[in-house]
Design an enzyme around this catalytic site. Structure first.
Site, PDB file in Angstrom:
ATOM      1  N   GLN A  61      29.977 -40.686  54.648  1.00  0.00           N
ATOM      2  CA  GLN A  61      31.173 -40.024  55.144  1.00  0.00           C
ATOM      3  C   GLN A  61      31.630 -40.722  56.426  1.00  0.00           C
ATOM      4  O   GLN A  61      30.900 -40.763  57.423  1.00  0.00           O
ATOM      5  CB  GLN A  61      30.931 -38.545  55.427  1.00  0.00           C
TER       6      GLN A  61
ATOM      7  N   GLY B 212      25.165 -27.559  51.409  1.00  0.00           N
ATOM      8  CA  GLY B 212      24.729 -28.093  52.683  1.00  0.00           C
ATOM      9  C   GLY B 212      23.399 -27.527  53.095  1.00  0.00           C
ATOM     10  O   GLY B 212      22.340 -28.115  52.842  1.00  0.00           O
ATOM     11  N   ARG B 213      23.415 -26.360  53.723  1.00  0.00           N
ATOM     12  CA  ARG B 213      22.188 -25.775  54.266  1.00  0.00           C
ATOM     13  C   ARG B 213      21.050 -25.646  53.247  1.00  0.00           C
ATOM     14  O   ARG B 213      19.888 -25.879  53.612  1.00  0.00           O
ATOM     15  CB  ARG B 213      22.506 -24.428  54.918  1.00  0.00           C
TER      16      ARG B 213
ATOM     17  N   ARG C  86      37.676 -35.716  52.007  1.00  0.00           N
ATOM     18  CA  ARG C  86      37.199 -34.364  52.348  1.00  0.00           C
ATOM     19  C   ARG C  86      38.268 -33.607  53.128  1.00  0.00           C
ATOM     20  O   ARG C  86      38.764 -34.107  54.153  1.00  0.00           O
ATOM     21  CB  ARG C  86      35.922 -34.455  53.179  1.00  0.00           C
TER      22      ARG C  86
ATOM     23  N   TYR D 197      38.880 -33.390  63.140  1.00  0.00           N
ATOM     24  CA  TYR D 197      38.636 -34.754  63.592  1.00  0.00           C
ATOM     25  C   TYR D 197      39.895 -35.611  63.402  1.00  0.00           C
ATOM     26  O   TYR D 197      40.946 -35.104  63.033  1.00  0.00           O
ATOM     27  CB  TYR D 197      37.399 -35.319  62.904  1.00  0.00           C
TER      28      TYR D 197
END
Length: 354
Positions: A98, A311-312, A227, A180
């Site tokens: 990424q 993810g987690r 993304r 971002y």
């Protein structure tokens, strides 16, 4: 067989299953922002995912804003990523990097070197970011990029993509979410430009689309993912009109036929994110956000998504695919050591016996 465990083709990427490991910052890069042997071990452990999307990785020195995040612009960094790629491929896995340029979301103490803080407009991010000691600190004031700087900036992303392929990495994912740099251009709150790269949604999408096109030209669109996270206010983005913010951007890049669109669906009360994307985007969609096996299977069965990311659950369950297959219980992450430890809370989670 559940669709979750069936393979799928995403551009040039042939996934063995539809369980994708989502990108997660883990702050384990070494001196010079070089990926370490410990990082290679971490990704190797999770290579049974259909696809791994790496932690956010800066394409240039100015792209760094967090502590110990890896880069992809020096030869040492390329060599470090080559070891990660080798480790993942040895286990039969796939990995994309990424590309994350933080833009204005930068704490200078996290860098350890001098580099510009840049943004579409000279507006500081009001949110704080953890410094090297983990204590939230103010973001630095950015300078506004000049229009004639933008082609070279897009070229930095393209070079990072070429560097990824030189390291044996399978592709890249452009981070256009979470406030971002790319998201900053798309957002009307952070982009107050009055030139061709600001104004209406088409103008604000012009530079982000330029970057995607540069990536596609560098390594092939079929190895480029994108993304987004419509309606996400993180890092002071304006969440009020997701269709207006992202519609023009998706329309501009859809003809490129990128490998996939990776979306964090926030389950907004007045906006059907996945429905909007199916009507706007013609390629594969990877859905993300708080999924478990049952909710992921439901998304795939309904056709709302083509693959799902986690993810987690991957933090504490390196063998998540096997656990899903066996309906085995999941280990909970050690949240106290997400960012501050080394192997503890990173590579020391046990897999199922056998």
């Amino acid at each position: 067989m559940s669709l979750l465990f069936q393979g799928i083709q995403l551009g040039a990427l042939q996934l063995a299953n539809r369980i994708v490991m989502a990108p997660m910052t883990r702050d384990r890069a070494g001196p010079g922002d070089v990926p370490t042997a410990l990082m290679a071990q971490y990704y190797r452990q999770r290579a049974s995912a259909g696809l791994i999307v790496s932690e956010g990785t800066q394409p240039s020195p100015a792209g760094k804003g967090y502590w110990r995040t890896p880069g992809l612009h020096s030869q040492a960094q390329i060599d470090g990523w080559a070891k990660v790629a080798e480790a993942v491929h040895a286990e039969g896995g796939l990995i994309v990097i990424q590309l994350m340029h933080v833009g204005r979301v930068a704490v200078l103490a996290n860098r350890g070197f001098d580099a510009d803080v840049i943004a579409p407009s000279a507006i500081a991010c009001p949110d704080k970011v953890p410094g090297p000691d983990g204590v939230p600190a103010d973001c630095a004031a950015p300078r506004a990029l000049a229009a004639d700087e933008l082609p070279a900036l897009a070229g930095e992303f393209a070079q990072a993509a070429r560097n990824a392929r030189a390291a044996g990495i399978d592709g890249v994912e452009l981070h256009c979410a979470s406030g971002y740099l790319i998201n900053q251009f798309l957002d009307r709150g952070s982009n107050r430009r009055e030139d061709e790269f600001g104004g209406d949604s088409a103008g604000r999408a012009r530079f982000p689309a330029m970057v995607v096109k540069a990536l596609a030209e560098a390594i092939g669109a079929d190895r480029v993912g994108v993304r987004i996270s419509p309606g996400n206010p993180y890092n002071a983005m304006d969440p009020s009109d997701p269709a207006e913010t992202f519609g023009a951007f998706l329309a501009a890049i859809d003809p490129l036929r990128c490998a996939y669109l990776h979306v964090t669906d926030l389950a907004l009360p007045d906006f059907d994110t996945l429905g909007f994307l199916r009507a706007t985007w013609s390629g594969p969609i990877i859905a993300n956000n708080g999924l478990n096996r049952a909710t992921a299977e439901a998304l795939l069965a309904s056709g709302a998504a083509d693959a799902t990311s986690f993810g987690r659950p991957f933090i504490a369950n390196p063998d998540l695919v096997a656990r899903f297959r066996k309906d085995a219980p999941l280990t909970k992450p050690d949240y106290a050591h997400l960012y501050t430890g080394e192997e503890h809370g990173y590579t020391d989670y046990a897999a199922l016996p056998g």
